[in-house]
Design an enzyme around this catalytic site. Structure first.
Site, PDB file in Angstrom:
ATOM      1  N   GLU A 196     -16.892   7.417 -34.988  1.00 52.61           N
ATOM      2  CA  GLU A 196     -17.256   7.907 -36.339  1.00 52.61           C
ATOM      3  C   GLU A 196     -17.211   6.858 -37.251  1.00 52.61           C
ATOM      4  OE1 GLU A 196     -16.249  11.922 -38.808  1.00 52.61           O
ATOM      5  OE2 GLU A 196     -14.536  11.116 -37.457  1.00 52.61           O
ATOM      6  N   TYR A 249     -17.604   9.922 -28.517  1.00 51.99           N
ATOM      7  CA  TYR A 249     -17.119  10.864 -29.699  1.00 51.99           C
ATOM      8  C   TYR A 249     -17.505  12.491 -29.383  1.00 51.99           C
ATOM      9  CZ  TYR A 249     -16.989  12.547 -34.543  1.00 51.99           C
ATOM     10  OH  TYR A 249     -16.578  13.455 -35.703  1.00 51.99           O
ATOM     11  N   ASP A 301     -12.631   9.669 -29.036  1.00 52.19           N
ATOM     12  CA  ASP A 301     -12.157  10.690 -29.629  1.00 52.19           C
ATOM     13  C   ASP A 301     -12.684  12.121 -28.949  1.00 52.19           C
ATOM     14  OD1 ASP A 301     -11.469  12.893 -31.325  1.00 52.19           O
ATOM     15  OD2 ASP A 301     -12.541  12.278 -33.174  1.00 52.19           O
ATOM     16  N   ASN A 313     -11.738  15.134 -29.103  1.00 47.70           N
ATOM     17  CA  ASN A 313     -11.336  16.086 -30.051  1.00 47.70           C
ATOM     18  C   ASN A 313     -10.719  17.436 -29.224  1.00 47.70           C
ATOM     19  OD1 ASN A 313     -11.896  16.074 -32.864  1.00 47.70           O
ATOM     20  ND2 ASN A 313     -13.869  15.270 -32.226  1.00 47.70           N
ATOM     21  N   HIS A 364      -6.679   9.214 -37.733  1.00 44.36           N
ATOM     22  CA  HIS A 364      -6.693   9.186 -36.682  1.00 44.36           C
ATOM     23  C   HIS A 364      -6.006   7.568 -36.464  1.00 44.36           C
ATOM     24  CE1 HIS A 364      -9.243  11.820 -34.252  1.00 44.36           C
ATOM     25  NE2 HIS A 364      -9.831  12.147 -35.383  1.00 44.36           N
TER      26      HIS A 364
END
Length: 262
Positions: free
Chosen positions: A36, A107, A150, A152, A253
């Site tokens: 990100e 990501y 990440d 998620n 994060h």
């Protein structure tokens, strides 16, 4: 050779350049994988990173959204990217080290708020992304590879502050956990963090919505380090830098570390 890798969803590399520099000075990982970044590649502030010895970078970016970058003190070469779901998103980039080790930086889509693909297109995108990831690993089982990012999803009951209360919350729903598990199994990936720290609550993300994130401690382990078995056997030193959540203008994060004997 022991190589330390760190993964961190930075939530805008330009906005948070100061704390990236702080991390590099204080912790000095050999390789830092950012997600990100929210920046075109040519706008990433590489000068400060290079001044600290991180003279190699492989990245994919887009303005204001997504973005992945691998910064390294060691030589790396660009090993391409996968355009998951054919959306043109900058959600994956790979780098190859001199010894042939492949590093994937991912990501995975967050998935929106409603865990139902019939009413939430973002959730469907997330599930489709994970399915494609699984299928790619089935087509070619990886070797000598590390996957970080990440993802998620907090897969285990002790990866969230309350398993019961989050079962219907995106990032911990059974269907997401199943999809992530299928991708992990297809690639033969080892969850290095949990190999090193097999028991207890572990979090790498705390919401901005909490007035006092530390006291509330309603976290989730969304950020992961995986490795193929040939490298996982020489992995160790896993840790999560919880303190970074309290740094000035923090990401929601925090950095996750692991070391590998290559």
């Amino acid at each position: 050779m022991t190589v330390t890798i760190c993964t961190w969803n930075i939530n805008s590399v330009r906005l948070r350049e100061p704390i990236v520099l702080d991390l590099l000075r204080q912790e000095a990982p050999d390789i830092l994988c950012l997600q990100e970044t929210k920046s075109p590649v040519d706008k990433i502030p590489v000068e400060g990173f290079a001044a600290l010895g991180y003279t190699h970078m492989v990245a994919r970016g887009q303005k204001g959204y997504n973005g992945v970058a691998i910064l390294s003190r060691l030589p790396i070469e660009d090993a391409g990217q996968i355009d998951f779901c054919n959306k043109g998103d900058a959600r994956h980039v790979a780098a190859r080290m001199a010894d042939g080790t492949l590093i994937h930086n991912l990501y995975i889509p967050a998935g929106g708020d409603e865990p139902d693909r019939e009413v939430n297109e973002k959730f469907g995108h997330k599930l489709d992304f994970l399915t494609e990831l699984r299928d790619r690993f089935r087509e070619g089982r990886p070797q000598r590879a590390i996957l970080v990012g990440d993802l998620n999803i907090a897969p285990r009951e002790d990866d969230v502050w309350s398993h019961k209360q989050l079962l219907k919350v995106v990032s911990h729903t059974p269907i997401e956990v199943e999809h992530l598990g299928n991708a992990q199994e297809a690639g033969g990936w080892v969850d290095v963090t949990r190999q090193d720290i097999p028991e207890g609550q572990l979090y790498s993300w705390w919401s901005y919505r909490a007035k006092d994130w530390d006291a509330a401690d309603r976290g989730r382990r969304l950020d992961h380090v995986w490795a193929t078995p040939d490298l996982a056997s020489g992995a160790g030193g896993s840790r999560i830098l919880r303190a970074a959540r309290g740094w000035e203008k923090p990401s929601d994060h925090v950095p996750v570390f692991a070391s590998f004997t290559l």
